[in-house]
Design an enzyme around this catalytic site. Sequence first.
Site, mmCIF file in Angstrom:
data_model
loop_
_atom_site.group_PDB
_atom_site.id
_atom_site.type_symbol
_atom_site.label_atom_id
_atom_site.label_comp_id
_atom_site.label_asym_id
_atom_site.label_seq_id
_atom_site.Cartn_x
_atom_site.Cartn_y
_atom_site.Cartn_z
ATOM 1 C CE LYS A 97 -3.789 1.669 2.904
ATOM 2 N NZ LYS A 97 -4.700 1.491 4.200
ATOM 3 C CB SER A 142 -8.150 3.249 3.341
ATOM 4 O OG SER A 142 -7.240 2.852 4.135
ATOM 5 C CB SER A 147 -8.026 0.380 6.230
ATOM 6 O OG SER A 147 -9.097 1.439 6.462
#
Lengths: 95, 483, 488
Positions: C80, C155, C179
Amino acid sequence: MSELSLNLDHLSKLARIQLPEDEKRYLSQQLQSIVGYCSKVASADVDHLEPMVHSFEHEGNVWAEDEIAEGDTVDFLSQNAPEIKENQIVIPKVL
Amino acid sequence: MDKYEVVIGLEVHVQLNTTTKLFTQVPYRYGEEPNTLVDEVVLGLPGTLPVLNKAAILKTVQVGSVFGCKIARKCKWDRKNYFYPDAPKNYQISQYDQPLCVGGFVEIELEGPARNIQGQHRKVALNRIHLEEDVGKLTHFGDESWIDFNRAGTPLIEIVSEPDMHSTTEVFAYLKSLEMHLKFIGASNCDMEKGQMRCDANVSIRPIGATQLGTKVELKNLNSISGVCNGIEHEIRRQIALVESGDKVVQETRRWDADKGESFTMRSKEDAHDYRYFTDPDLCPISLSESMIEEQVKKVPELPFAKQERYMKELRLPYTVTSVVCYDRNLSDYFESALQAYSKNPIAIANWVANDLLREMADKNTGWSALSIKPAQIAELVQLIDEQILSKQSAKKVFTDMFATGKNPRQIVQEKGLEIKVDLQALKKLCEEVIVAFPKPVAEFRAGKEKAINVLKGQIMRQTQGKVPVNMIDKLLLECLNA
Amino acid sequence: MNDLIFKPVEELIKGLQDKQFSSVELTKAYIQRTHAIDDQLKAFLSFDEDKTLKEAQASDERRAKNQCLSDLDGIPVGLKDIFSEKGQPLTCASRILEKFVSPYDATLVKKLRQSGLVMWGRLNMDEFAMGSSSENSAFQVTSNPWNLERIPGGSSSGSAAAVAAGEVPLSLGTDTGGSIRQPAALCGIVGLKPTYGRVSRYGIVAYASSLDQAGPFARTTKGVARLLQVICGSDAKDATSARRPVPQFLKEMCSFQDKKWTLGVPEEYFGEGLDPEIRASIESAIDFYRKCGYIIKPIHLKTIEYAIPVYYIVATAEASSNLARYDGIRYTYRSPRAKTVDEVFDLSRSEGFGDEVKRRILLGTYVLSSGYYDAFYGKAQKVRRLIHNDFMEAFKTVDAVLTPTSPVPAFKKGERTSDPLAMYLSDIYTISVNLAGLPGLSIPCGFTQSQLPIGMQLIGRPFEESTILSIAHEFERQHSFHTQTPQL
């Protein structure tokens, strides 16, 4: 809590985020409704409880020795600073 | 001026001289190339985290113990949120509602009626001492400002006094005392020019006899001890002038301009003084055990004022000498070492150390760590004089040599043939000659005026060019006079 | 190579060991897949093919000399765009960090290198980890591989979508309010949020410091266990990292295989607002466990009603402070319009941050501000303690808590963007877990009629990741939801 006053101008000054007028209007509404939802916490019976800041209590203290650590020499500022002179960051004059 | 009482509180920030910064293991030194004493933590890069420097806590416990504070068994870290270009994270890690040290006092000495008479002591109350990280340095050029983060992240202790001072004389004494004590225990070098000690003042006035405090004004940018005093003096006059003319003192922060000799309302650092303090979630609370605190307290040496009392009482040293010897750690350690080697004449050792040693060190620009001359050697020198092997005059020569070479005094005396060689016969003859040459003082002396002997003594001393110990002259002269 | 890209990590490890393929071949398969579909999927923000192939090459060289650094040596992993990797961009999907190149490695990244994993790309996310769909990314919206008109969750949007779509076998994300778990559920893969403090946060861009944790995504529970092993451990650079020994997760989870655990099912997580297909799927899973001999115990977690308010007070308060450093001064975007220092701050931040980030910063500023602190932040911290106590009370009689991960399956793009509060409510089941600091995971447990994945959440006692992995593994080995792949 019935009427919560949200002074968006004051908040945007504290948070250093400039908001154009049209944004202010809808942002204000949205924040008002979120804050309204969040004030649910007022109904919780928690006066007898300790606030929870960390997820767990460490045993003993967490600290480091007063020794210089090996680090990579970082040519960082020259790569990422918006403006730099003689290895110092340049900004408009602070009054 | 006489109608009003002045109330002053000081907030002094002092840089602790740990090897590394407060929350990361980057060194701190004054005067390095800009932005070289930094790492990703100091610069507040994305993803970085603080880790506490243990030594900063332990040193602060020592400082708290010096000033009689209550050391907190538990304390924590808070974030003080405000935006300013010298603050890399736009928050400062500090201690808000659980400081490491609470209460305490700073003992100050006011000036005495004469230079050689000790002035009064009093204790200025402290509110707290806490730790926080320093910010970077801004310099201004034309229409730009430049930022150097070398200083950012250095450990600062903030010493907050109660509004317990009433004159700039007390303020001066307070700052000198802080400086002396902190240097004495090795916590900081307190050099205001290097920014190692910074002072803000809170000043208010009130009619004499009033119990409520007047509106206070905060003064900043007081960059030297004299600047502090001048700035405060000016503020007192300003406030009195306002009040006398029917105006009110406005609570504000003012910036002192030493060049102009006046202060100006400051543009506030942040638009609203709302620091939104909250406990820093990246750091754990600190818990100090009795034994940890005890260990630090043990490391605190006998402090200057206590030492001074002891020297004056037990060693019978005069106040002026103790003021030199006791206030500096290196000096007092040196003196006590010498005393341990030879304890019979502390005043003489003190004089050599306070006068000759310091003077020589200054002249030759020698620091304590570079000294060749050892405390025991000075002790030996004094002993030689006491044993009348060496005269005071010759001793000065020996001292200079010792300082330069680090040789023992006995060795130098031998090498240079400086022992007192007193021809007792010749001396006796000289005494008899002087007695004959000065009948009036002789008669006065025999009549009971003891001081008359000094004239005779002086003559003999002059003629022996200081090579003969005074007590030897005394003895022989008395013998001759009484014969 | 299409079948290779969907193989679970266990088979990839075996394949490399048996020399069926090399790390370079394996990595190329994922690279090719990425090139083929990512224009549509938009899981990746950036990648550096040369660098990745070099790492794969180095792995093969180690393997040839019998010097593999770990079982996972040579296996690609996606990151990420929130993990600091030296010399790589670190945008957090924000304009304010659009050009930022990090000069240091996160501790977690160092550990990946030390195990020989091959890093492939920087994955899309909601800006500064604030969001549940990727629609808050300043750069692109990621699609759900199962239905391109829908969102993958967030997210850690790209991290989940990339694994689900076979662009990478393993990935790492972060979880502050769900997330990792929510996108894992919406994308039909396994995602785990460790106990707070298991994984070092040093080098992970902070959103809410007391809630953030990094965690693994994989197609199977064993894959997750293996990646978890690599990243866990106390770190001298993170004062909040737990100084507890890290167990051998894979070994422990397998050793628990025959245990008949007690599972708590909280009534409050099955109320209104739960999609009926998801309810049916979870109830079926509960039945399965019952048949296996597990004890199913109804419990109460009444504090769920406070979860979202407490989260949005605590997380935004911390975030408002954590994001103050992005100010146009040192290394971020600086507005070209700025003529004064005040404008450097105000304009850079206004132009550099997206709407949701601004909303949360302002909210966080509000709840900490003078006059409001006690009623909001002060109060929320105590309610957080209440939520924690609620769970710990439950754990006296149950070993794990079973709930749906998300109340709804993947929703359509644009469906929740006009009402932030509606978006916040999609985290209702996951948020309390962060507030209480507990470990939680999501595994695939079904599909809706329209072929959208459904996820089941397991929540464990502090530091008992092996327990929830073992419980999840029991379900996984007797079902095949995790073997299904999207048609993309």
